[in-house]
Design a protein around this motif. Sequence first.
Motif, PDB file in Angstrom:
ATOM      1  N   LYS A   1       0.847  -1.192   0.000  1.00 48.99           N
ATOM      2  CA  LYS A   1       0.000   0.000   0.000  1.00 48.99           C
ATOM      3  C   LYS A   1       0.878   1.237   0.000  1.00 48.99           C
ATOM      4  N   GLN A   2       0.460   2.247  -0.702  1.00 48.81           N
ATOM      5  CA  GLN A   2       1.139   3.528  -0.696  1.00 48.81           C
ATOM      6  C   GLN A   2       0.320   4.498   0.140  1.00 48.81           C
ATOM      7  N   ILE A   3       1.016   5.224   1.017  1.00 48.88           N
ATOM      8  CA  ILE A   3       0.331   6.211   1.846  1.00 48.88           C
ATOM      9  C   ILE A   3       1.121   7.514   1.820  1.00 48.88           C
ATOM     10  N   PRO A   4       0.435   8.639   1.851  1.00 50.73           N
ATOM     11  CA  PRO A   4       1.156   9.903   1.962  1.00 50.73           C
ATOM     12  C   PRO A   4       1.660  10.061   3.396  1.00 50.73           C
ATOM     13  N   LEU A   5       2.846  10.583   3.536  1.00 54.35           N
ATOM     14  CA  LEU A   5       3.426  10.769   4.860  1.00 54.35           C
ATOM     15  C   LEU A   5       4.171  12.093   4.882  1.00 54.35           C
TER      16      LEU A   5
ATOM     17  N   ASN B   1      12.576   5.116   3.005  1.00 51.86           N
ATOM     18  CA  ASN B   1      11.323   4.364   2.980  1.00 51.86           C
ATOM     19  C   ASN B   1      11.512   2.993   3.633  1.00 51.86           C
TER      20      ASN B   1
ATOM     21  N   GLU C   1       9.666   1.587   7.027  1.00 50.70           N
ATOM     22  CA  GLU C   1       8.937   0.315   7.013  1.00 50.70           C
ATOM     23  C   GLU C   1       9.518  -0.647   8.044  1.00 50.70           C
TER      24      GLU C   1
END
Length: 62
Positions: A7-11, A33, A37
């Motif tokens: 999943k890609q999420i804005p951070l 990244n 993680e």
Amino acid sequence: MAQPKKKQIPLRLSEQLYNDLMQWADNDFRSVNGQIEYLLTECVKQHKKTGKYIPDFKEDEE
């Protein structure tokens, strides 16, 4: 067998936090990244194990 899709999420991070993570990631030979993680994975493992997100430390262990 194909790897599960991530999943890609804005951070959004402060510049200081990003710089600190970048230095830590460089020391561990990871991308920023990858470091984020890794840290989140370890935190979730700890939470599942103890119900806390950080381990308990005795004063003499510091």
